[in-house]
Design an enzyme around this catalytic site. Structure first.
Site, PDB file in Angstrom:
ATOM      1  N   CYS A 153       0.798  -1.235   0.000  1.00 44.88           N
ATOM      2  CA  CYS A 153       0.000   0.000   0.000  1.00 44.88           C
ATOM      3  C   CYS A 153       0.829   1.284   0.000  1.00 44.88           C
ATOM      4  CB  CYS A 153      -0.929   0.001   1.212  1.00 44.88           C
ATOM      5  SG  CYS A 153      -2.086  -1.377   1.263  1.00 44.88           S
ATOM      6  N   HIS A 155      -0.475   6.687   2.798  1.00 43.74           N
ATOM      7  CA  HIS A 155      -0.537   5.368   3.428  1.00 43.74           C
ATOM      8  C   HIS A 155      -1.384   5.354   4.691  1.00 43.74           C
ATOM      9  CE1 HIS A 155       0.992   2.042   6.100  1.00 43.74           C
ATOM     10  NE2 HIS A 155       0.492   1.407   5.064  1.00 43.74           N
TER      11      HIS A 155
END
Length: 494
Positions: A75, A134
């Site tokens: 991610c 993130h």
């Protein structure tokens, strides 16, 4: 005389203001939707068993990218790449804390920290809601810590918003269960799925939708061009969604992976043992490379993934309906981006974190109000880093920072592929390159084999057999192109 000059300056100021207002009205808005862990598992991609009517409709009237690949299958690093338009060039760039280490805490410079910052520099009002970088809410803190006021992206957002609801913090909300608990509070003694007896607001993504709708109404009144980023959590683990979305599916009819076995002629270091998935300690079965989970459990997990997609699809439908109700759809570019793919038992893996097609290929839909961008299925190979220059092109914003990515607006307009289409990805101490007909991967390790070649002619995407050893001429032909993507990030390891 002073009164004359005062009046003159007022008129000049008014004229300039009106001119700027006219310019602003011509600028398209952008609604940038990030969907966590969304591989190409939509009806629009031919997966007709998936209930995703809203995203399918946006794909049908917009541009659906059938060959979009991320730079990193995790991610934070994937988001660092798309936000900066740059390939990974040092080890931190393939880690989830890439943004914190490379962007957070830096002084503001004329060179934008992200493409969102560039929009802001050009006069856009930028609003971030949910997980765009993130962190679940855009702030810097650990999973079990209290939020700080430090932003991951210090200068990109005019406003940074999030509603954590009963979960109180962004990271708690990210791993939320319907009863207000989360993976951390329950010490991982949880299942990797949940069919909650609740409405859409019973999970955080429903609250994110409500917040975004409220903000759209404000932005409409303000009349400024805007860039709104909305980051949805699902279908990231745990596969939790309101029960009504689970009820859309007959679990017995959900298809299993067509490629559940470990590929032939590879080293197991190219895969992993599904550690992220196995953290959910109350799961009925553990995943691993030594054996598959049962078909019944695989269907249960796939059911949760599909239910989570349908839940997010409904949220996107609400946002689009609000755009239409506010008549903002006539001047708003909508982007739907999956930050990477996910193995659903493919190659015996449950998760991302590999250099295989399932982890690197993800959803990309761009729905533009302009006629030249409509109703296109774009088959050209594109990369996440290309989105930075593309959005600037579409919004007629000058690019002030060089990027590794290249604008693909021409693909949307004309659907003419380049002579050399290629996408590069980086992870597990390896570089992988996708061309039209092959995937070539080179690992920087001593464990053999270090070269993997997979045949993608005629749309064969299984990647179930490494054919590098029996096709040395193809490897030799492709290797110089792969080496163009070698940024020097990896060295030989044990």
């Amino acid at each position: 005389m002073l009164k004359y000059f005062a009046a003159l300056f007022f008129l000049i100021g008014l004229t300039d203001h009106n001119h700027l207002s006219a310019q602003n009205k011509e600028k398209p808005n952008v609604l940038f939707i990030c969907v966590d862990d969304l591989r190409t598992e939509l009806g629009a991609y031919g997966k007709h068993y998936v209930k995703s009517p809203n995203m399918d409709a946006l794909a049908k009237s917009g541009a659906l990218f059938t060959n979009h690949y991320v730079q990193v299958p995790t991610c934070g690093a994937s988001r660092h790449a798309i936000l900066t338009g740059m390939r990974p060039s040092k080890p931190i760039h393939i880690a989830n804390n890439a943004i914190v280490e490379e962007i957070s805490g830096q002084p503001e410079k004329s060179i934008p920290e992200t493409f969102i910052h560039r929009f802001k520099q050009d006069g856009y009002h930028t609003v971030g809601i949910g997980k765009i970088s993130h962190s679940a809410d855009g702030l810097v803190y650990g999973y079990e810590e209290q939020p700080t006021e430090k932003r991951e992206l210090p200068y990109s957002w005019s406003e940074l918003l999030f509603d954590p609801g009963k979960w109180e913090t962004g990271w708690n909300a990210f791993f939320a269960y319907a009863n207000g608990e989360n993976r951390q509070s329950l010490k991982k003694q949880v299942k990797p799925y949940e069919a909650g007896e609740t409405d859409d607001q019973g999970y955080p993504d429903g609250l994110t939708t409500n917040l975004a709708i409220s903000k759209l109404k404000e932005l409409k009144k303000n009349g400024e061009p805007f860039f709104m980023g909305v980051g949805f959590f699902k279908p990231h683990l745990p596969f939790n969604a309101p029960k009504k979305y689970w009820d859309l599916y007959d679990e017995a009819k959900i298809p299993l992976s067509s490629n559940p076995e470990i590929p032939e002629n590879i080293n197991l270091k190219s895969l992993h043992t599904s550690g992220e998935f196995n953290q959910y300690a109350l799961g009925e079965e553990k995943a691993g490379l030594n054996k598959q989970v049962s078909d019944a459990y695989a269907r249960k997990l796939r059911h949760g993934y599909l239910a989570s997609i349908s839940y997010i699809d409904a949220q996107i439908g609400k946002l689009y309906q609000e755009l239409k109700d506010l008549e903002l759809d006539q001047n708003t570019i909508i982007v739907i981006w999956g930050d990477h793919g996910w193995h659903l038992g493919d190659q015996r893996v449950w998760g991302k974190h590999t250099l295989f097609e399932n982890a690197l290929k993800s959803t990309l839909i761009i729905n533009s109000p302009y006629s030249q961008h409509k109703a296109k299925k774009v088959r050209a190979i594109v990369e996440s880093i290309d989105i930075y220059p593309t959005l600037l092109d579409m919004c007629d914003i000058k690019q002030t920072k060089s990027t590794d990515g290249e604008s693909f607006e021409k693909h949307i307009k004309y659907n003419i592929p380049d002579t050399e289409e290629v996408a590069y990805s980086y992870f597990r101490n390896g570089i992988s390159m996708r061309t039209k007909n092959y995937r070539l991967t080179k690992y920087f390790r001593k464990d053999q084999p270090v070269i993997e070649l997979y045949d993608h002619h005629a749309g064969n995407a299984k990647e179930d057999k490494n054919i590098a050893e029996v096709n040395p001429e193809v490897v030799n032909e492709l290797m110089p192109l792969l080496e163009k993507g070698d940024t020097g990030i990896f060295t030989i390891t044990k």
